[in-house]
Structure formats: structure tokens, C-alpha cells
Motif scaffolding. Structure first.
Motif, PDB file in Angstrom:
ATOM      1  N   VAL A  34       0.783  -1.096   0.031  1.00 22.28           N
ATOM      2  CA  VAL A  34      -0.068   0.045  -0.009  1.00 22.28           C
ATOM      3  C   VAL A  34       0.878   1.204   0.012  1.00 22.28           C
ATOM      4  N   GLU A  35       1.936   1.223   0.801  1.00 20.32           N
ATOM      5  CA  GLU A  35       2.845   2.413   1.046  1.00 20.32           C
ATOM      6  C   GLU A  35       3.397   2.454  -0.541  1.00 20.32           C
ATOM      7  N   THR A  36       3.744   1.743  -1.169  1.00 22.78           N
ATOM      8  CA  THR A  36       4.437   1.792  -2.445  1.00 22.78           C
ATOM      9  C   THR A  36       3.476   2.431  -3.555  1.00 22.78           C
ATOM     10  N   VAL A  37       2.112   1.866  -3.548  1.00 24.58           N
ATOM     11  CA  VAL A  37       1.246   2.370  -4.359  1.00 24.58           C
ATOM     12  C   VAL A  37       1.067   3.768  -4.076  1.00 24.58           C
ATOM     13  N   TYR A  38       1.039   4.228  -2.751  1.00 23.99           N
ATOM     14  CA  TYR A  38       0.677   5.626  -2.420  1.00 23.99           C
ATOM     15  C   TYR A  38       1.983   6.611  -2.775  1.00 23.99           C
ATOM     16  N   ALA A  39       3.211   5.877  -2.542  1.00 19.08           N
ATOM     17  CA  ALA A  39       4.248   6.980  -3.124  1.00 19.08           C
ATOM     18  C   ALA A  39       4.434   7.196  -4.521  1.00 19.08           C
ATOM     19  N   ASP A  40       4.146   6.047  -5.194  1.00 16.00           N
ATOM     20  CA  ASP A  40       4.159   6.166  -6.700  1.00 16.00           C
ATOM     21  C   ASP A  40       3.144   7.232  -6.763  1.00 16.00           C
ATOM     22  N   ALA A  41       1.931   7.021  -6.541  1.00 16.14           N
ATOM     23  CA  ALA A  41       1.049   7.895  -6.994  1.00 16.14           C
ATOM     24  C   ALA A  41       1.319   9.265  -6.537  1.00 16.14           C
ATOM     25  N   ALA A  42       1.957   9.419  -5.557  1.00 13.73           N
ATOM     26  CA  ALA A  42       2.273  11.066  -4.848  1.00 13.73           C
ATOM     27  C   ALA A  42       3.180  11.608  -6.031  1.00 13.73           C
ATOM     28  N   GLY A  43       4.108  10.665  -6.334  1.00 12.93           N
ATOM     29  CA  GLY A  43       5.396  11.116  -7.138  1.00 12.93           C
ATOM     30  C   GLY A  43       4.850  11.555  -8.733  1.00 12.93           C
ATOM     31  N   ILE A  44       4.111  10.627  -9.142  1.00  8.88           N
ATOM     32  CA  ILE A  44       3.585  10.940 -10.650  1.00  8.88           C
ATOM     33  C   ILE A  44       2.606  12.196 -10.584  1.00  8.88           C
ATOM     34  N   ALA A  45       1.679  12.334  -9.484  1.00 10.44           N
ATOM     35  CA  ALA A  45       0.920  13.394  -9.321  1.00 10.44           C
ATOM     36  C   ALA A  45       1.669  14.713  -9.349  1.00 10.44           C
ATOM     37  N   ASP A  46       2.656  14.558  -8.373  1.00  5.51           N
ATOM     38  CA  ASP A  46       3.480  15.714  -8.210  1.00  5.51           C
ATOM     39  C   ASP A  46       4.236  15.941  -9.435  1.00  5.51           C
ATOM     40  N   ARG A  47       4.606  15.372 -10.392  1.00  7.09           N
ATOM     41  CA  ARG A  47       5.276  15.741 -11.473  1.00  7.09           C
ATOM     42  C   ARG A  47       4.159  16.214 -12.463  1.00  7.09           C
ATOM     43  N   ALA A  48       3.058  15.721 -12.473  1.00  6.17           N
ATOM     44  CA  ALA A  48       2.150  16.299 -13.533  1.00  6.17           C
ATOM     45  C   ALA A  48       1.196  17.469 -13.094  1.00  6.17           C
ATOM     46  N   VAL A  49       0.963  17.934 -12.023  1.00  4.31           N
ATOM     47  CA  VAL A  49       0.364  18.982 -11.556  1.00  4.31           C
ATOM     48  C   VAL A  49       1.070  20.116 -11.211  1.00  4.31           C
ATOM     49  N   THR A  50       0.427  21.378 -11.745  1.00  5.27           N
ATOM     50  CA  THR A  50       1.119  22.463 -11.320  1.00  5.27           C
ATOM     51  C   THR A  50       0.150  23.571 -10.894  1.00  5.27           C
ATOM     52  N   ARG A  51       0.207  24.264  -9.844  1.00  5.07           N
ATOM     53  CA  ARG A  51      -0.569  25.307  -9.467  1.00  5.07           C
ATOM     54  C   ARG A  51      -0.317  26.630 -10.026  1.00  5.07           C
ATOM     55  N   GLU A  52      -1.242  27.246 -10.666  1.00  6.47           N
ATOM     56  CA  GLU A  52      -0.712  28.611 -11.306  1.00  6.47           C
ATOM     57  C   GLU A  52      -1.195  29.631 -10.562  1.00  6.47           C
ATOM     58  N   GLY A  53      -0.107  30.544 -10.321  1.00  7.57           N
ATOM     59  CA  GLY A  53      -0.230  31.415  -8.978  1.00  7.57           C
ATOM     60  C   GLY A  53      -0.419  31.099  -7.603  1.00  7.57           C
ATOM     61  N   ASP A  54      -0.794  31.959  -6.674  1.00 10.56           N
ATOM     62  CA  ASP A  54      -0.832  31.362  -5.386  1.00 10.56           C
ATOM     63  C   ASP A  54      -2.091  30.852  -5.149  1.00 10.56           C
ATOM     64  N   ARG A  55      -2.162  29.947  -4.031  1.00 11.16           N
ATOM     65  CA  ARG A  55      -3.536  29.585  -3.682  1.00 11.16           C
ATOM     66  C   ARG A  55      -4.517  30.684  -3.468  1.00 11.16           C
ATOM     67  N   PRO A  56      -5.741  30.421  -3.878  1.00 10.61           N
ATOM     68  CA  PRO A  56      -6.688  31.558  -3.682  1.00 10.61           C
ATOM     69  C   PRO A  56      -6.751  31.790  -2.306  1.00 10.61           C
ATOM     70  N   ARG A  57      -6.702  33.097  -1.874  1.00 12.27           N
ATOM     71  CA  ARG A  57      -6.799  33.321  -0.390  1.00 12.27           C
ATOM     72  C   ARG A  57      -8.110  33.005   0.204  1.00 12.27           C
ATOM     73  N   PHE A  58      -9.265  33.145  -0.721  1.00 12.05           N
ATOM     74  CA  PHE A  58     -10.681  32.868  -0.119  1.00 12.05           C
ATOM     75  C   PHE A  58     -10.912  31.559  -0.833  1.00 12.05           C
ATOM     76  N   ASP A  59     -11.454  30.377  -0.030  1.00 10.03           N
ATOM     77  CA  ASP A  59     -11.625  29.138  -0.680  1.00 10.03           C
ATOM     78  C   ASP A  59     -13.168  29.249  -0.090  1.00 10.03           C
ATOM     79  N   LEU A  60     -13.914  29.551  -1.493  1.00  7.99           N
ATOM     80  CA  LEU A  60     -15.363  29.472  -1.340  1.00  7.99           C
ATOM     81  C   LEU A  60     -15.966  28.089  -0.837  1.00  7.99           C
ATOM     82  N   ASP A  61     -15.398  26.944  -1.388  1.00  7.44           N
ATOM     83  CA  ASP A  61     -15.964  25.662  -0.806  1.00  7.44           C
ATOM     84  C   ASP A  61     -15.926  25.283   0.551  1.00  7.44           C
TER      85      ASP A  61
END
Lengths: 481, 268
Positions: A34-61
Motif C-alpha cells: 500500500v505504501e508503495t502504491v501511495y508513494a508512486d501515486a504521489a510522485g506521479i501526481a507531483d510531476r504532472a500537476v502545477t498550480r498557477e499563481g498563489d493559492r486563492p486566499r478565499f476558498d469558497l467551498d
């Protein structure tokens, strides 16, 4: 059977070596995978996702969630929203309801009668077709269509927006205290649409004990077939007790009260079951709150109109029109004096009055086992035919100078209804046996005659008891005053 | 001539067929976490109107529909949403059994672009079972709203299977999704699925040794490797399936679930 096709020795060898390897690999093998699955998923997601600009200060949800699921405000907000939905439904439905009634019953009905007389159609044919089938269908359309056309889209909008899982979240704690699975709050909310669907939805509960509790108690969630009965009777009998300004509010409050009573009964029944027939500890689970999604308003309106409003109206008419025919026959076939309907209703009347209802309502509930939607139509038809007020609107049209709710009330009062009858009908509509589709689904899901019988008879017995007690208290109080 | 009757209309777009299709060229399974829009993708591809809902647990049964692409007929099976394939409840079991034993030609995993990391846990488990997969990166409109950008090409390279960004609610990306499904089904796309890495040599040896034994007895099985992994984890249900010789024979395993779906639809 198929096992013989495989080499049993080889199969045993596989299982044996798997068992041996499990010992070699050690107990933390599962965690390592399970740890291996989680670590792999985290690594792949980290490489693929970028956040544009800052985290919005006001999170409506997150802000909305903090409010609608807060310990203090969660439940009051839920009640307010429910009140708002029913208030909009009841006050909004009045005008179109009157309009449809005045056209279908005030204009078309007398025209049809005159036309039938003009072309010399025999009395019994026109009676069957016009007084029986047409009039009942017209009543169904005018009293049921407008509230449904307002209520169902509003409810679907709340669902699509993502509010329902929050309702489940707010209620989860109560279910845990009742010894049931927290996910039962979700299946109950599902039952607000359709109990058969709610019963199928209990598959998300993994423990068989808790799943059975959820199945047996799902019937206490008011379903699509029963909302119209509640809304209508509340509007006609309870709303008219107070001034016109307050009428909508009072009727809405009484429908909310009935729905909450259903939730309360679900919890109490779950609590009793988990301490008697289905003992055990509640299991833990995680509930994901989905993101709020802006509902696609037009699509929602369209699908809720087609899928729910028209569908349920159609079911009501399909069942009601032939029932209207039969009921007209039953009301007009005389067995040496009283009509067949009178005999049946008189037979049921003592039982009905004993529990604060009447013979007509009980007969309607027997007729309505296939679908709760036709309770109101059947009651109306029987009342119209038995009290002989088939001539409504025919004469001077006096009755139709009033609004359709008052027409309905005077009609039912002529059939011997009191405020007690209305209150007990609302209670009995909440607490009685599930419809035949739901019973069949319960049997399919549990595969057990015993649990199907429990789920069918428990609410019926409870419903009769509750209405009986209410009637006795009512009579006592009435006698005291 | 109506649009529907025009041949141009029907190439590159699924024709909205009813239930009269008896023969399928390919079977496509639709898997994914709860509430990622699987049912919306299903409706968009088949033209059916399964009720969708914004909450986890809306679909607990298998729903089936079909579409046509090019000259091929595809049967699409919408599975209940699951977070993993380790199966605890009946809805998860339905999904797992179908991917493992239903031998789908293509498994489409619908993932929520705004919650990629958690969704990838399921994708990686599916890829352990089958390499014939397409990742449908759904809800990219929502990701944009949250200022998230997902590099689908990087993702496709890391996962070793096609990744198609979609926004099924607004019918965006569907032609590309269909093309990707078709290419994997026809074997035009060579998939090199990501394998869960980092395992010690002893684990790897144990898994592959056991997998070889399983394959010898059950040659029709989609993934002997996954069954081996589950046996090593002490999964009682899988062990029972091995003992009764049901592996690779379970195509009709979830038949009751389908009936349940039909019933729920009829009464919803």
C-alpha cells in the motif's frame, strides 16, 4: 462443477505456496504494498500537476462547508433550506393549481357532460368515462402537477449542487449513536427520492448487520410517491387553519415536521434493531464531501421535469384512470340497495375510524400497494362518487369561485373528514408498508423472506399504532374541551 | 435527410443506440473513484440517461450501454466507484470482479483532475491488472477553476497508457476519448503500463513465482500477477475463487447486480 476441469493438485499447490510465502514475507507485506502504491501515486501526481499563481486566499467551498456542516449551524441551516423549499412549493403551486382546475373541471368537464347528453350517449357510459375516468384524471393533474413541478426541480438542484452529502454528514453522528452505519445517512437521503433505489444503495454498507438495518428502516424516508400527499394535505387542512399570510409557512412547517419525524423514526428503529434482532457495534468509515458544483440549471430543470414530475404524474394517471373506471363501477353497481363501494367502505369504516382515518382511506391504501402515487387520486374518486358531488362545477360554478384548495377541503369535509383525519393521513402516509416495488427489491437484496416480512410488517404495525394513539389522545382532548 | 441518418454524422461520434445490439466487437469497462463523473461519461458516450448525482455512492450497480465508433461496436459497462480494488463492500466487489474476471478489452479509468494524487492510487492498481487501459482525466474545467494545470502528456508518459483530458458535463474531449479507446481496443496503441515499483527482490521473486504457477492452471486469466499479489496479502475471497476454479470463468459473476440496476431504474 467447474472445479473438476482444473487440476486440483495444482490448485492446492498454489494455495500452499502462497501461504508459505506469506510467512516468509512477514506481516508488514500488506502495508509495504500500500505504501508503495501511495508513494508512486504521489510522485506521479507531483510531476504532472502545477498550480498557477498563489493559492486563492478565499476558498469558497471550504467556507460554505464550515457553515453548512458546523456543529451549531448545520442542522438549523438544513431545516431552513427544507422549509424554504416547501414554502416555495406550497405557495407557488396555488395559482397554477387553481388555473388548471378551473379549465379542466370548471370548463371542460361540464362541456363534456353536455356533449355526451347531446349525442345521446347512455348514462352509464358517460358516467364511467367522464365522471369516472376523466374527472379523476383531471383532479390528479390539477392538484398534483403544480406542486411536483416546483418541488422536484428545487430538490434536484440541491442534489446536483452537492448539498445532500452534507445532510448525510450532519446526520452521521446520530446514526452512529443509534448503532447503525454512518453511511446509512446517505442511503436514507437516497430514499427521499425512491425507497427501492435507497434499498439498492445500501450496497455501499459493507457490514451485513448494518446493511439490514438500513434496508429495514429505509421506508421511513418519505419518497417521491408520498411527498405530493404530504404537501397537498398540509396545504388543504393545516394551512387553512391560520390566516392567509401564514398559511404557506404553517403548511411547509408541517411537511418538514413529518419528514423529520421520518428521520427520527429511522434512528429509533435502527437503535431498537441494533439492540434486539441485529446486535453489534457500528463500524467506522470515511465520508467524502464532494466539491460543490454549479448545477446546470436548464438541464436539471429538464431532467427533473421529465424523470420525476412527468414520470410520477404518468404513473399516477396510468394507475388512476383504470382505477377510476373500476371505482366508478364499484360505486354504481348496487347489490340490492347499497353500492358495492359503500359495502366495502362501510366494512372498513369501523377500523378506519378506530385509528382516526376512515374506510375510504384504508380502501385507497389497499388499492395503492403497487404505487403510493395513487393514494390521493383514489381517495378523491371514492369521495366524489360516494358523496354524490359529481356535479361540481356543472351548475352555477359556485364552487369554482373559490380556489381549488378550498374546493378540495369542502369536498373532503363532505366525505366526513376532520382535522384529525388529515393529520393521521399524513402520519399513516409516512408510516405504513413499503410499495410492492420496494418490497420486491428488499427481497432481491436480502434474499430472505423473514427480513422482507419484517421490513414490510414492522412499519405497518407501527403506523396503525401511531395513528391509533393519536386518535385516542385527540378524542380525549376534544372531550375535555 | 436528418442529421442522424448522415454517414458523416456517425463517423467519429457514437450513434445513440438502444438495446438492440446483440453482437459486440469490444467490451469497455468504466472504472474510477466515486464522484468523478463516471456516469456522466457513460451517458455522454452511450446517449443513455442513467441518473447522475453529485455524491459518492450514487452508482452501486453495473449499468451497461453501447456505442459505435468507426465500424466497430463497443459495449460500455459503468462500474460502481471505488477508491481501491481491495474490496470491502458489495459495490467495490462488483467493480473489482468485472475488471479482474470480466475480461474487458479496454478499461477506462475516470479520474478527477482536481484530486489527482488520490485518484492515481486506483489507476496504479488497475494498471497492475491490465495494461489495456485509458485514463480519462475528467473535470478539467473544475481544475482550471481552482488554478490547477495537469500536464497530461507527462502523466501519460509516467503511467504508460493514453491520458485524455475531458469535461464530460460539457461534452469536451469526448471524440479524443473515443479515439483513444478505439486505438487501445484495436491494439494500435502500445501500452507500457506503470508497475508498482520499489518492491524488494524477495517480494518480486515471490510474486512472479506464484504468478507463473497460477498462469499454468488458469491460462485465460487477465492478470495472474494481481491474483498472486492478492493471495500473498491473504485475500480470502480470491483464495476461495482459486479453490473453486472460478478464475477466468466469472464473466457472469455480477448478473444480479445488473438486474438490480434495471429495477432501480424502473422505479427511480
Amino acid at each position: 462443477m467447474s472445479a473438476s476441469r482444473f487440476d486440483q493438485a495444482a490448485v492446492q499447490d498454489i494455495l500452499r505456496s502462497a501461504e508459505a510465502l506469506r510467512w516468509e514475507l512477514g506481516r508488514d507485506y500488506h502495508d509495504r504494498v500500500v505504501e508503495t502504491v501511495y508513494a508512486d501515486a504521489a510522485g506521479i501526481a507531483d510531476r504532472a500537476v502545477t498550480r498557477e499563481g498563489d493559492r486563492p486566499r478565499f476558498d469558497l467551498d471550504a467556507t460554505i462547508d464550515r457553515l453548512v456542516t458546523s456543529r451549531v449551524w448545520g442542522l438549523p441551516i438544513m431545516l431552513l433550506l427544507l422549509m424554504l423549499v416547501f414554502w416555495l412549493t406550497i405557495t407557488g403551486a396555488n395559482l397554477p393549481s387553481n388555473w388548471i382546475a378551473s379549465v379542466l373541471i370548471g370548463r371542460i368537464y361540464p362541456a363534456l357532460k353536455q356533449g355526451a347528453e347531446a349525442v345521446l350517449i347512455p348514462h352509464w357510459v358517460s358516467g364511467m368515462l367522464i365522471d369516472g375516468m376523466y374527472l379523476s384524471t383531471a383532479w390528479v393533474v390539477s392538484v398534483m402537477l403544480p406542486p411536483m413541478a416546483i418541488f422536484f426541480p428545487l430538490f434536484t438542484l440541491l442534489e446536483d449542487f452537492g448539498y445532500l452529502p452534507r445532510v448525510a454528514f450532519n446526520l452521521d453522528n446520530f446514526f452512529k449513536k443509534a448503532g447503525a452505519h454512518g453511511r446509512q445517512s446517505l442511503t436514507m437521503v437516497m430514499g427521499f427520492g425512491c425507497n427501492a433505489a435507497g434499498v439498492v444503495a445500501t450496497r455501499i454498507i459493507d457490514s451485513p448487520r448494518e446493511r439490514l438495518i438500513a434496508i429495514i428502516t429505509n421506508n421511513f424516508a418519505l419518497c417521491n410517491g408520498r411527498w405530493p400527499t404530504q404537501i397537498l394535505i398540509a396545504g388543504v387542512f393545516l394551512g387553512t387553519l391560520v390566516s392567509a399570510q401564514l398559511a404557506g409557512l404553517v403548511s411547509a412547517a408541517s411537511v418538514v415536521a413529518i419528514a423529520l419525524l421520518g428521520v427520527g423514526l429511522t434512528l429509533v428503529a435502527s437503535w431498537v434493531l441494533s439492540r434486539t434482532m441485529l446486535k453489534g457495534q457500528p463500524s467506522t468509515f470515511s465520508l467524502e464531501l464532494p466539491p460543490y458544483r454549479p448545477p446546470r440549471v436548464f438541464q436539471t430543470l429538464y431532467t427533473s421535469l421529465i424523470d420525476r414530475t412527468i414520470y410520477i404524474l404518468w404513473r399516477a394517471i396510468v394507475f388512476a384512470a383504470p382505477a377510476g373506471l373500476v371505482i366508478w363501477l364499484v360505486a354504481n353497481v348496487h347489490l340490492g340497495g347499497p353500492s358495492l363501494a359503500e359495502i366495502l367502505v362501510n366494512l372498513l369504516d369501523p377500523v378506519g375510524l378506530f385509528i382516526g382515518l376512515n374506510g375510504v382511506i384504508l380502501l385507497a391504501y389497499i388499492v395503492a400497494v403497487p404505487a403510493n402515487e395513487i393514494v390521493i387520486p383514489t381517495i378523491l374518486m371514492l369521495t366524489v362518487l360516494m358523496t354524490g358531488v359529481t356535479g361540481v362545477g356543472q351548475g352555477a360554478g359556485v364552487i369554482f369561485q373559490l380556489d381549488s384548495q378550498q374546493t378540495l377541503q369542502s369536498l373532503l369535509t363532505a366525505g366526513g373528514w376532520s382535522l384529525l383525519t388529515a393529520v393521521n393521513l399524513m402520519l399513516f402516509s409516512l408510516i405504513h408498508n413499503p410499495c410492492s416495488t420496494t418490497i420486491y427489491t428488499i427481497y432481491k437484496e436480502t434474499g430472505s423472506v423473514k427480513w422482507t416480512a419484517v421490513a414490510t410488517l414492522m412499519p405497518l404495525i407501527l403506523g396503525v399504532s401511531v395513528t391509533f394513539v393519536v386518535a385516542q389522545i385527540w378524542h380525549l382532548l376534544a372531550g375535555a374541551i | 435527410m436528418s442529421c442522424e441518418a448522415c454517414p458523416v454524422h456517425n463517423t467519429g461520434r457514437p450513434s445513440h443506440l438502444g438495446v438492440d445490439m446483440g453482437n459486440w466487437d469490444y467490451v469497455v469497462a468504466l472504472a474510477g473513484n466515486p464522484n468523478t463523473g463516471k456516469s456522466t461519461v457513460f451517458n455522454a458516450l452511450t446517449g443513455l440517461k442513467q441518473h447522475t448525482g453529485n455524491w459518492p455512492g450514487k452508482t452501486v450497480t453495473r449499468a451497461e450501454g453501447g456505442f459505435e465508433y468507426g465500424d466497430k461496436r463497443f459495449k460500455l459497462v459503468d462500474l460502481p466507484g471505488t477508491y481501491s480494488l481491495l474490496s470491502a463492500s458489495l459495490d467495490e466487489e462488483i467493480a473489482r470482479d468485472f475488471i479482474l474476471f470480466g475480461n474487458p478489452d479496454v478499461t477506462v479509468v475516470v479520474v478527477d483532475a482536481t484530486r489527482l494524487e488520490r485518484n492515481l492510487n486506483l489507476v496504479l492498481q488497475v494498471l497492475e491488472i491490465t495494461g489495456r487501459a485509458v485514463v480519462c482525466l475528467n473535470l478539467v474545467d473544475e481544475a482550471r477553476r481552482h488554478h490547477l494545470r495537469v500536464d497530461e502528456r507527462r502523466l501519460a508518459r509516467d503511467l504508460g497508457v493514453p491520458v485524455v483530458p475531458t469535461s464530460a458535463r460539457y461534452r469536451q474531449g469526448l471524440p479524443e476519448l473515443l479515439a483513444a479507446i478505439n486505438d487501445v481496443a484495436a491494439g494500435k496503441t502500445a501500452c507500457k503500463p506503470h508497475r508498482i515499483g520499489g518492491a524488494s527482490p524477495e517480494v518480486e521473486q515471490a510474486v512472479s513465482g506464484l504468478a507463473r504457477k497460477i498462469e499454468a492452471v488458469f491460462p485465460k486469466l487477465t492478470s495472474a500477477r494481481w491474483v498472486a499479489l492478492r493471495l500473498l496479502d491473504g485475500d480470502a475471497r480470491i483464495a476461495a475463487a482459486v479453490r473453486q476454479g472460478e478464475l477466468g470463468e466469472l464473466e457472469g459473476a455480477s448478473q444480479t447486480a445488473v438486474e438490480g440496476a434495471a429495477l432501480a431504474e424502473a422505479s427511480a
